[in-house]
Design an enzyme around this catalytic site. Structure first.
Site, PDB file in Angstrom:
ATOM      1  N   ASP A  49      51.759  41.881  26.434  1.00  0.00           N
ATOM      2  CA  ASP A  49      52.078  40.460  26.539  1.00  0.00           C
ATOM      3  C   ASP A  49      53.525  40.218  26.982  1.00  0.00           C
ATOM      4  O   ASP A  49      54.410  41.056  26.775  1.00  0.00           O
ATOM      5  CB  ASP A  49      51.892  39.778  25.174  1.00  0.00           C
ATOM      6  CG  ASP A  49      50.427  39.602  24.807  1.00  0.00           C
ATOM      7  OD1 ASP A  49      49.551  40.183  25.476  1.00  0.00           O
ATOM      8  OD2 ASP A  49      50.173  38.889  23.815  1.00  0.00           O
ATOM      9  N   HIS A 194      53.689  44.762  23.711  1.00  0.00           N
ATOM     10  CA  HIS A 194      54.512  43.841  24.511  1.00  0.00           C
ATOM     11  C   HIS A 194      55.347  44.603  25.539  1.00  0.00           C
ATOM     12  O   HIS A 194      56.118  45.485  25.157  1.00  0.00           O
ATOM     13  CB  HIS A 194      55.451  43.043  23.600  1.00  0.00           C
ATOM     14  CG  HIS A 194      54.732  42.138  22.648  1.00  0.00           C
ATOM     15  ND1 HIS A 194      54.123  42.602  21.506  1.00  0.00           N
ATOM     16  CD2 HIS A 194      54.502  40.805  22.695  1.00  0.00           C
ATOM     17  CE1 HIS A 194      53.545  41.586  20.887  1.00  0.00           C
ATOM     18  NE2 HIS A 194      53.758  40.486  21.572  1.00  0.00           N
TER      19      HIS A 194
HETATM   20 ZN   LIG Z   1      53.379  36.347  23.741  1.00  0.00          ZN
END
Ligand SMILES: [Zn+2]
Length: 235
Positions: A49, A194
């Protein structure tokens, strides 16, 4: 006066109830989302992400390329517009791209009109950069309320959450991330990691990149296959 207090207490209770289901990634109360397949399946889906991020996304792509693993990237439209070449490389290397909103508002507090604007701007940014029109959606912070996923679905976007979270945004080492992943993995999970940071471009995600390298090696040795989210959905 008493009526106002009672109403305030009722509102607070409702907010607490709503809050729990607004943030729990596997909760299906506010609409169905994909979080994985039957526990014990020998498939894992890595998801990343908050990119593209020039400090980490390309080193991560190098690791994935070396292992011949395809992953799923939930991108912020704002960063795609800033770094279209990285988004293009992700698409060119056959990873899957999902919509993660334009600038990462918490959707619990966002009107449907603003949500639609967030989704549309991001679809446009990703399409302009890569030629790909995403069909997966993940809300920032995992936050949503009744109706959020229905709006996403009206754009042909399937909501995707996760069953494994590694707290990699606050990791002090790659081992920190690997330990959390290993404690939670049973097989069949969507794994949340992430490559970027919604607060700023250029965040250091080197622990996540190294943990990815180690986790792929370990779980491939154990007979697991790494797949994209759409591939896992078909399984
Ligand atoms: Zn996010």
């Amino acid at each position: 006066m008493l009526g106002a207090i009672t109403a305030a207490i009722a509102t607070a209770a409702a907010a607490t109830f709503a809050g729990v289901h607004s943030m729990v990634p596997t909760s299906q109360l506010y609409g169905a989302s994909f979080v994985g397949i039957a526990p014990g399946s020998r498939k894992l889906a890595l998801t990343y992400d908050d990119g593209p991020n020039d400090a980490a996304t390309e080193p991560l792509l190098d690791v994935l390329l070396r292992h011949q693993v395809k992953a799923t990237f939930f991108m912020l439209g704002r960063y795609v517009a800033e770094r279209p070449a990285i988004a293009r490389r992700i698409a060119a290397e056959a990873h899957v791209i999902g919509n993660h909103t334009f600038d990462h508002p918490n959707l619990i507090f966002v009107t449907n009109a603003e949500l639609r604007r967030q989704i549309e701007r991001t679809q446009r940014a990703i399409h302009d950069a890569t030629g790909v029109l995403p069909n997966l959606f993940r809300p920032g912070f995992g936050g949503r309320r009744p109706g959020t996923f229905a709006v996403a679905q009206s754009y042909g976007l399937t909501p995707v959450m996760w069953r494994v979270i590694c707290n990699d945004w606050k990791a002090t080492s790659s081992e920190f991330i690997e330990r959390r992943a290993e404690r939670a993995i049973r097989g069949g999970e969507v794994i949340l990691l992430h490559d970027g940071d919604h607060l700023r471009m250029g965040a250091d995600r080197s622990h996540t990149v190294k943990a990815t390298d180690n986790l792929i090696r370990r779980y491939k040795d154990l007979g697991y296959e790494f797949v994209t989210v759409p591939e896992m959905m078909k399984a």
